[in-house]
Design a protein around this motif. Sequence first.
Motif, PDB file in Angstrom:
ATOM      1  N   ARG A 200       0.664  -1.181   0.052  1.00  0.00           N
ATOM      2  CA  ARG A 200       0.066  -0.058  -0.167  1.00  0.00           C
ATOM      3  C   ARG A 200       0.778   1.067  -0.038  1.00  0.00           C
ATOM      4  O   ARG A 200       1.607   1.373   0.924  1.00  0.00           O
ATOM      5  CB  ARG A 200      -0.998   0.021   1.115  1.00  0.00           C
ATOM      6  CG  ARG A 200      -1.700   1.226   1.161  1.00  0.00           C
ATOM      7  CD  ARG A 200      -2.539   0.884   2.638  1.00  0.00           C
ATOM      8  NE  ARG A 200      -3.241   2.381   3.067  1.00  0.00           N
ATOM      9  CZ  ARG A 200      -4.560   2.359   2.811  1.00  0.00           C
ATOM     10  NH1 ARG A 200      -5.200   1.377   2.202  1.00  0.00           N
ATOM     11  NH2 ARG A 200      -5.205   3.807   3.309  1.00  0.00           N
ATOM     12  N   LEU A 203       0.839   8.432  -3.204  1.00  0.00           N
ATOM     13  CA  LEU A 203       1.417   9.245  -4.231  1.00  0.00           C
ATOM     14  C   LEU A 203       1.179  10.796  -3.853  1.00  0.00           C
ATOM     15  O   LEU A 203       0.372  11.294  -3.447  1.00  0.00           O
ATOM     16  CB  LEU A 203       0.604   9.007  -5.565  1.00  0.00           C
ATOM     17  CG  LEU A 203       1.077   9.826  -6.550  1.00  0.00           C
ATOM     18  CD1 LEU A 203       2.385   9.594  -7.107  1.00  0.00           C
ATOM     19  CD2 LEU A 203       0.062   9.975  -7.883  1.00  0.00           C
ATOM     20  N   THR A 220       1.710   7.643 -13.712  1.00  0.00           N
ATOM     21  CA  THR A 220       2.260   7.091 -12.254  1.00  0.00           C
ATOM     22  C   THR A 220       1.240   5.839 -11.470  1.00  0.00           C
ATOM     23  O   THR A 220       1.746   4.939 -11.418  1.00  0.00           O
ATOM     24  CB  THR A 220       2.576   7.968 -11.583  1.00  0.00           C
ATOM     25  OG1 THR A 220       3.654   8.860 -12.253  1.00  0.00           O
ATOM     26  CG2 THR A 220       3.124   7.492 -10.204  1.00  0.00           C
ATOM     27  N   ILE A 221       0.003   6.430 -11.515  1.00  0.00           N
ATOM     28  CA  ILE A 221      -1.154   5.611 -10.838  1.00  0.00           C
ATOM     29  C   ILE A 221      -1.191   4.278 -11.748  1.00  0.00           C
ATOM     30  O   ILE A 221      -1.279   3.232 -10.912  1.00  0.00           O
ATOM     31  CB  ILE A 221      -2.318   6.288 -10.840  1.00  0.00           C
ATOM     32  CG1 ILE A 221      -2.137   7.386  -9.817  1.00  0.00           C
ATOM     33  CG2 ILE A 221      -3.548   5.473 -10.350  1.00  0.00           C
ATOM     34  CD1 ILE A 221      -3.396   8.389  -9.688  1.00  0.00           C
ATOM     35  N   LEU A 224       1.679   1.948 -11.159  1.00  0.00           N
ATOM     36  CA  LEU A 224       1.732   1.368  -9.800  1.00  0.00           C
ATOM     37  C   LEU A 224       0.854   0.270  -9.700  1.00  0.00           C
ATOM     38  O   LEU A 224       1.040  -0.870  -9.238  1.00  0.00           O
ATOM     39  CB  LEU A 224       1.727   2.569  -8.764  1.00  0.00           C
ATOM     40  CG  LEU A 224       2.645   3.265  -8.771  1.00  0.00           C
ATOM     41  CD1 LEU A 224       2.682   4.635  -7.700  1.00  0.00           C
ATOM     42  CD2 LEU A 224       4.068   2.702  -8.309  1.00  0.00           C
ATOM     43  N   TYR A 229       0.298  -2.574  -6.764  1.00  0.00           N
ATOM     44  CA  TYR A 229       0.488  -1.656  -5.619  1.00  0.00           C
ATOM     45  C   TYR A 229      -0.983  -0.688  -5.342  1.00  0.00           C
ATOM     46  O   TYR A 229      -1.409  -0.110  -6.490  1.00  0.00           O
ATOM     47  CB  TYR A 229       1.520  -0.680  -5.824  1.00  0.00           C
ATOM     48  CG  TYR A 229       2.945  -1.268  -5.930  1.00  0.00           C
ATOM     49  CD1 TYR A 229       3.515  -2.138  -4.782  1.00  0.00           C
ATOM     50  CD2 TYR A 229       3.591  -1.524  -7.061  1.00  0.00           C
ATOM     51  CE1 TYR A 229       4.749  -2.522  -4.885  1.00  0.00           C
ATOM     52  CE2 TYR A 229       4.768  -2.140  -7.227  1.00  0.00           C
ATOM     53  CZ  TYR A 229       5.258  -2.663  -6.243  1.00  0.00           C
ATOM     54  OH  TYR A 229       6.395  -3.414  -6.275  1.00  0.00           O
ATOM     55  N   GLU A 230      -1.656  -0.923  -4.209  1.00  0.00           N
ATOM     56  CA  GLU A 230      -2.654  -0.075  -3.937  1.00  0.00           C
ATOM     57  C   GLU A 230      -2.229   1.321  -3.852  1.00  0.00           C
ATOM     58  O   GLU A 230      -1.176   1.470  -2.995  1.00  0.00           O
ATOM     59  CB  GLU A 230      -3.372  -0.586  -2.605  1.00  0.00           C
ATOM     60  CG  GLU A 230      -4.468   0.282  -2.226  1.00  0.00           C
ATOM     61  CD  GLU A 230      -5.106  -0.183  -1.217  1.00  0.00           C
ATOM     62  OE1 GLU A 230      -6.055  -1.110  -1.065  1.00  0.00           O
ATOM     63  OE2 GLU A 230      -4.798   0.015   0.086  1.00  0.00           O
ATOM     64  N   VAL A 231      -2.803   2.295  -4.365  1.00  0.00           N
ATOM     65  CA  VAL A 231      -2.320   3.651  -4.325  1.00  0.00           C
ATOM     66  C   VAL A 231      -3.258   4.492  -3.533  1.00  0.00           C
ATOM     67  O   VAL A 231      -4.587   4.490  -3.774  1.00  0.00           O
ATOM     68  CB  VAL A 231      -2.113   4.285  -5.852  1.00  0.00           C
ATOM     69  CG1 VAL A 231      -1.698   5.843  -5.614  1.00  0.00           C
ATOM     70  CG2 VAL A 231      -1.287   3.558  -6.540  1.00  0.00           C
ATOM     71  N   VAL A 310       9.784   7.255  -7.757  1.00  0.00           N
ATOM     72  CA  VAL A 310       9.017   6.369  -8.613  1.00  0.00           C
ATOM     73  C   VAL A 310       9.802   5.262  -9.150  1.00  0.00           C
ATOM     74  O   VAL A 310       9.605   4.185  -9.252  1.00  0.00           O
ATOM     75  CB  VAL A 310       7.758   6.804  -9.354  1.00  0.00           C
ATOM     76  CG1 VAL A 310       8.528   7.653 -10.588  1.00  0.00           C
ATOM     77  CG2 VAL A 310       7.084   5.564  -9.844  1.00  0.00           C
TER      78      VAL A 310
END
Length: 445
Positions: A200, A203, A220-221, A224, A229-231, A310
Amino acid sequence: MSIQRKDNPERQTKSNYLWEDPPDEDKFSACVHCGMCLESCPTYLETGHEHQSPRGRVHLIKAVAQGRIELNAGFEDPIFTCLDCRACETACPSGVQVGSLIEQARGQIRKSIPLTGWKAAVSKFFLRGVFPHPNRLHTLGNLIKLYQKSGMQTLVRGMGLLKIMPQHLQNMEAVMPEVKDPVRKKYPEIIPAEGQRKMRVALLTGCVMDVMFGDINEATIRVLVRNGYEVVVPRDQRCCGALHVHAGDRDEGKRLARQNIDAFLAAGVDKIVVNAAGCGCALKEYPELLHSDPEYGPKAAEFAGKIEDVSAFLLNHGYQKPQGTVKTRVTYHDACHLAHGQGVRREPRELLRDIPGVEMVDMPYADRCCGSAGIYNITNPDMAGKVLDEKMSYVPEDVDLISMGNPGCMLQMAVGVRKHGRSAKVVHTIQLLDRAYQAEGESGK
């Protein structure tokens, strides 16, 4: 340059730094004046003047601390003409933290010599009135979007109305990216990972990044979540404060730092991912900024331990190498606060080399400053322009793209491309990785 000396021997040991956070004696005393920093300093290379070199500036900082010179306009000039690029720190065999000394000295100068007139008004409006307030930033973004999409931009350019602005601002307007909706308005606070969640993360959306380069935050989101990956996008986060600290407004920088620490630590994340080099460097340096704060000093250390660029985050914690092809020739520019400030050099290049179809072309002196340096290209346009011209002389002619990891660099390098008649496009490294993932779907892989 005129610097008033103090001749009274009784005052030789009395510091002329009178406010909180003076330059650290342990840091300026570490300088042995060897000169290893000289060839790395853009302003020294341009002027050849000792006071425009890292060791010259450190000497002046020390002299003020010893009461030998005044904290005046003669001292202000070399301290504020520094790009704070940190290249001297990479070159220094003694490990002198010149960037920290410069920022502390600027804080003292602004207490002693506050800005006046239009400079004070502009600084107050933007640095305190706009950047710390997301809603005001989004309103500014909407106005720029209206300017771009309504036909007003075409009309203004066609009528030559921009000619009333200084040339450097005309250049920036000419390369202004198409403004998109900010991530903070477009995405929910929590974006779930694809497949099994590995971690987790939060950002940092940033101020300029989310308003001017919302598409980079979106990329980027996507990258991820694509990699498990949880953002989390904390709603209470604010501008990182780098611009304020660079400008000598340490009080506002500290206020923003405390707010960010509270917002991100409350999010319960494993890591805080940053896609803007200057922001990442500033966040990692919160412990130093808040070193005298008994409550937030320890919190700042915990917070800073979670910060990762990142590119470094993906290399350190795992990502799927893309299968989609992006056929292009790319050269890479090291943003100063990524290479010199955070020591991140290898990771972005590895990401680029892992993209099928990408041909990497080395750039000589890739870590030389481009002249952006936060808002330096606005406050010191002549020097910034000379530094940019030097930088563009190293950019290979036969590339399609110039990749980098900082929004300020992207705007500055885009100005350089246009000014020097190049055809290369400027991109963020994460955008190319995102493009490769999207190409997988297009090719059915």
